[in-house]
Motif scaffolding. Structure first.
Motif, PDB file in Angstrom:
ATOM      1  N   THR A 179      24.547  -4.602   8.073  1.00 35.23           N
ATOM      2  CA  THR A 179      23.203  -4.230   8.504  1.00 35.23           C
ATOM      3  C   THR A 179      23.145  -2.742   8.822  1.00 35.23           C
ATOM      4  O   THR A 179      24.141  -2.036   8.750  1.00 35.23           O
ATOM      5  CB  THR A 179      22.784  -5.020   9.765  1.00 35.23           C
ATOM      6  OG1 THR A 179      23.622  -4.618  10.845  1.00 35.23           O
ATOM      7  CG2 THR A 179      22.881  -6.507   9.540  1.00 35.23           C
ATOM      8  N   SER A 180      21.951  -2.284   9.200  1.00 32.38           N
ATOM      9  CA  SER A 180      21.788  -0.870   9.569  1.00 32.38           C
ATOM     10  C   SER A 180      21.905  -0.649  11.072  1.00 32.38           C
ATOM     11  O   SER A 180      21.691   0.459  11.545  1.00 32.38           O
ATOM     12  CB  SER A 180      20.423  -0.361   9.082  1.00 32.38           C
ATOM     13  OG  SER A 180      19.386  -1.081   9.722  1.00 32.38           O
ATOM     14  N   ILE A 181      22.243  -1.675  11.828  1.00 32.24           N
ATOM     15  CA  ILE A 181      22.462  -1.518  13.261  1.00 32.24           C
ATOM     16  C   ILE A 181      23.733  -0.680  13.431  1.00 32.24           C
ATOM     17  O   ILE A 181      24.796  -1.066  12.941  1.00 32.24           O
ATOM     18  CB  ILE A 181      22.607  -2.879  13.961  1.00 32.24           C
ATOM     19  CG1 ILE A 181      21.392  -3.761  13.716  1.00 32.24           C
ATOM     20  CG2 ILE A 181      22.898  -2.713  15.446  1.00 32.24           C
ATOM     21  CD1 ILE A 181      20.102  -3.249  14.297  1.00 32.24           C
ATOM     22  N   PRO A 182      23.658   0.459  14.102  1.00 32.01           N
ATOM     23  CA  PRO A 182      24.807   1.376  14.148  1.00 32.01           C
ATOM     24  C   PRO A 182      26.103   0.753  14.641  1.00 32.01           C
ATOM     25  O   PRO A 182      27.157   0.952  14.034  1.00 32.01           O
ATOM     26  CB  PRO A 182      24.335   2.479  15.102  1.00 32.01           C
ATOM     27  CG  PRO A 182      22.861   2.434  15.043  1.00 32.01           C
ATOM     28  CD  PRO A 182      22.495   1.009  14.795  1.00 32.01           C
ATOM     29  N   LEU A 183      26.063   0.001  15.722  1.00 29.44           N
ATOM     30  CA  LEU A 183      27.293  -0.562  16.266  1.00 29.44           C
ATOM     31  C   LEU A 183      27.962  -1.502  15.277  1.00 29.44           C
ATOM     32  O   LEU A 183      29.167  -1.466  15.090  1.00 29.44           O
ATOM     33  CB  LEU A 183      27.005  -1.296  17.577  1.00 29.44           C
ATOM     34  CG  LEU A 183      28.247  -1.823  18.278  1.00 29.44           C
ATOM     35  CD1 LEU A 183      28.245  -1.379  19.730  1.00 29.44           C
ATOM     36  CD2 LEU A 183      28.332  -3.313  18.179  1.00 29.44           C
ATOM     37  N   TRP A 184      27.193  -2.330  14.636  1.00 33.52           N
ATOM     38  CA  TRP A 184      27.761  -3.293  13.692  1.00 33.52           C
ATOM     39  C   TRP A 184      28.204  -2.606  12.403  1.00 33.52           C
ATOM     40  O   TRP A 184      29.263  -2.921  11.866  1.00 33.52           O
ATOM     41  CB  TRP A 184      26.766  -4.394  13.377  1.00 33.52           C
ATOM     42  CG  TRP A 184      26.318  -5.169  14.571  1.00 33.52           C
ATOM     43  CD1 TRP A 184      27.004  -5.366  15.736  1.00 33.52           C
ATOM     44  CD2 TRP A 184      25.083  -5.852  14.727  1.00 33.52           C
ATOM     45  NE1 TRP A 184      26.259  -6.131  16.595  1.00 33.52           N
ATOM     46  CE2 TRP A 184      25.071  -6.454  16.006  1.00 33.52           C
ATOM     47  CE3 TRP A 184      23.974  -6.029  13.913  1.00 33.52           C
ATOM     48  CZ2 TRP A 184      24.021  -7.206  16.475  1.00 33.52           C
ATOM     49  CZ3 TRP A 184      22.920  -6.782  14.385  1.00 33.52           C
ATOM     50  CH2 TRP A 184      22.943  -7.369  15.657  1.00 33.52           C
ATOM     51  N   ALA A 185      27.393  -1.677  11.919  1.00 33.97           N
ATOM     52  CA  ALA A 185      27.716  -0.993  10.669  1.00 33.97           C
ATOM     53  C   ALA A 185      28.937  -0.082  10.814  1.00 33.97           C
ATOM     54  O   ALA A 185      29.594   0.234   9.826  1.00 33.97           O
ATOM     55  CB  ALA A 185      26.507  -0.186  10.191  1.00 33.97           C
ATOM     56  N   ALA A 186      29.253   0.324  12.034  1.00 33.08           N
ATOM     57  CA  ALA A 186      30.407   1.195  12.268  1.00 33.08           C
ATOM     58  C   ALA A 186      31.726   0.435  12.166  1.00 33.08           C
ATOM     59  O   ALA A 186      32.784   1.044  12.157  1.00 33.08           O
ATOM     60  CB  ALA A 186      30.283   1.852  13.640  1.00 33.08           C
ATOM     61  N   LEU A 187      31.661  -0.879  12.077  1.00 34.32           N
ATOM     62  CA  LEU A 187      32.873  -1.716  12.069  1.00 34.32           C
ATOM     63  C   LEU A 187      32.921  -2.622  10.828  1.00 34.32           C
ATOM     64  O   LEU A 187      33.038  -3.836  10.962  1.00 34.32           O
ATOM     65  CB  LEU A 187      32.909  -2.573  13.333  1.00 34.32           C
ATOM     66  CG  LEU A 187      32.798  -1.842  14.659  1.00 34.32           C
ATOM     67  CD1 LEU A 187      32.543  -2.806  15.792  1.00 34.32           C
ATOM     68  CD2 LEU A 187      34.038  -1.013  14.901  1.00 34.32           C
ATOM     69  N   PRO A 188      32.840  -2.052   9.619  1.00 36.67           N
ATOM     70  CA  PRO A 188      32.706  -2.906   8.434  1.00 36.67           C
ATOM     71  C   PRO A 188      33.888  -3.829   8.162  1.00 36.67           C
ATOM     72  O   PRO A 188      33.711  -4.910   7.607  1.00 36.67           O
ATOM     73  CB  PRO A 188      32.523  -1.911   7.289  1.00 36.67           C
ATOM     74  CG  PRO A 188      33.146  -0.659   7.774  1.00 36.67           C
ATOM     75  CD  PRO A 188      32.930  -0.648   9.268  1.00 36.67           C
ATOM     76  N   LYS A 189      35.093  -3.446   8.537  1.00 34.79           N
ATOM     77  CA  LYS A 189      36.262  -4.303   8.315  1.00 34.79           C
ATOM     78  C   LYS A 189      36.749  -4.948   9.604  1.00 34.79           C
ATOM     79  O   LYS A 189      37.250  -6.070   9.589  1.00 34.79           O
ATOM     80  CB  LYS A 189      37.397  -3.491   7.696  1.00 34.79           C
ATOM     81  CG  LYS A 189      37.076  -3.003   6.302  1.00 34.79           C
ATOM     82  CD  LYS A 189      38.187  -2.180   5.740  1.00 34.79           C
ATOM     83  CE  LYS A 189      37.771  -1.639   4.378  1.00 34.79           C
ATOM     84  NZ  LYS A 189      38.734  -0.678   3.874  1.00 34.79           N
ATOM     85  N   LEU A 190      36.606  -4.235  10.694  1.00 37.29           N
ATOM     86  CA  LEU A 190      37.137  -4.714  11.969  1.00 37.29           C
ATOM     87  C   LEU A 190      36.323  -5.874  12.543  1.00 37.29           C
ATOM     88  O   LEU A 190      36.886  -6.811  13.115  1.00 37.29           O
ATOM     89  CB  LEU A 190      37.176  -3.558  12.969  1.00 37.29           C
ATOM     90  CG  LEU A 190      37.916  -3.790  14.270  1.00 37.29           C
ATOM     91  CD1 LEU A 190      39.365  -4.184  14.007  1.00 37.29           C
ATOM     92  CD2 LEU A 190      37.865  -2.543  15.119  1.00 37.29           C
ATOM     93  N   LEU A 191      35.014  -5.839  12.374  1.00 34.29           N
ATOM     94  CA  LEU A 191      34.168  -6.900  12.923  1.00 34.29           C
ATOM     95  C   LEU A 191      34.447  -8.256  12.253  1.00 34.29           C
ATOM     96  O   LEU A 191      34.669  -9.249  12.957  1.00 34.29           O
ATOM     97  CB  LEU A 191      32.695  -6.504  12.807  1.00 34.29           C
ATOM     98  CG  LEU A 191      31.709  -7.251  13.668  1.00 34.29           C
ATOM     99  CD1 LEU A 191      32.074  -7.164  15.136  1.00 34.29           C
ATOM    100  CD2 LEU A 191      30.314  -6.695  13.449  1.00 34.29           C
ATOM    101  N   PRO A 192      34.475  -8.339  10.918  1.00 40.58           N
ATOM    102  CA  PRO A 192      34.807  -9.637  10.318  1.00 40.58           C
ATOM    103  C   PRO A 192      36.220 -10.113  10.670  1.00 40.58           C
ATOM    104  O   PRO A 192      36.430 -11.307  10.903  1.00 40.58           O
ATOM    105  CB  PRO A 192      34.697  -9.379   8.807  1.00 40.58           C
ATOM    106  CG  PRO A 192      33.839  -8.187   8.671  1.00 40.58           C
ATOM    107  CD  PRO A 192      34.060  -7.366   9.905  1.00 40.58           C
TER     108      PRO A 192
END
Length: 154
Positions: A12-25
């Motif tokens: 998504t374009s939400i900065p916090l989520w988009a900043a973690l493309p590999k780490l979040l999943p």
């Protein structure tokens, strides 16, 4: 399936989520594995319970490492947030601490099942991880500064 939510949020374009493309999943996947093993271990006995407890320990250790990286990665990407990962870190560490205590002191025969408390705390930690990430993401969406910092060319 366990990493899908994290992958969708990171796309998504939400900065916090988009900043973690590999780490979040990866964090969501490790958390899902730990919580699935924890939930199944609550009803398992004997060797099944021991195997599930080992899976829970390994997944919790991976989750602990990945969640510990989150704040630094956000800061490095220019996202100003106060994501409170301390409760999630404590929840991920609980089964590791509990197993260490059992190994050191031996199993107390009066307890119902070894790992029950740890399993319940892991389940709570899985909920907290998702809740904190969603809440922090919603907060970062309200700050235009995060959008501009994250979207500027590097």
């Amino acid at each position: 399936m366990s990493t899908y939510t994290g992958a969708l949020l990171a796309a998504t374009s939400i900065p916090l989520w988009a900043a973690l493309p590999k780490l979040l999943p990866a964090s969501f996947g490790a958390s899902a594995m730990a919580s699935a093993a924890a939930a199944l271990s609550l009803g398992a006995d004997g060797s099944e319970g021991e195997t599930l407890h080992r899976v829970e320990l390994v997944a919790s250790a991976v989750e602990l490492a990945l969640v510990a990286i989150l704040p630094g990665r956000l800061q490095r990407n220019g996202i100003a947030t106060r994501i409170g990962v301390a409760p999630v870190l404590a929840a991920a560490a609980t089964p590791l601490i509990e197993s260490g205590l059992h190994a050191f002191f031996g199993r107390n025969r009066r307890t119902r099942k070894p790992g029950t408390l740890g399993a319940m705390v892991v389940l709570a930690g899985a909920f907290l991880l998702r809740h904190l990430v969603l809440r922090a993401g919603n907060e970062s969406a309200k700050r235009p500064r995060d959008h501009f910092r994250f979207s500027r060319p590097r």
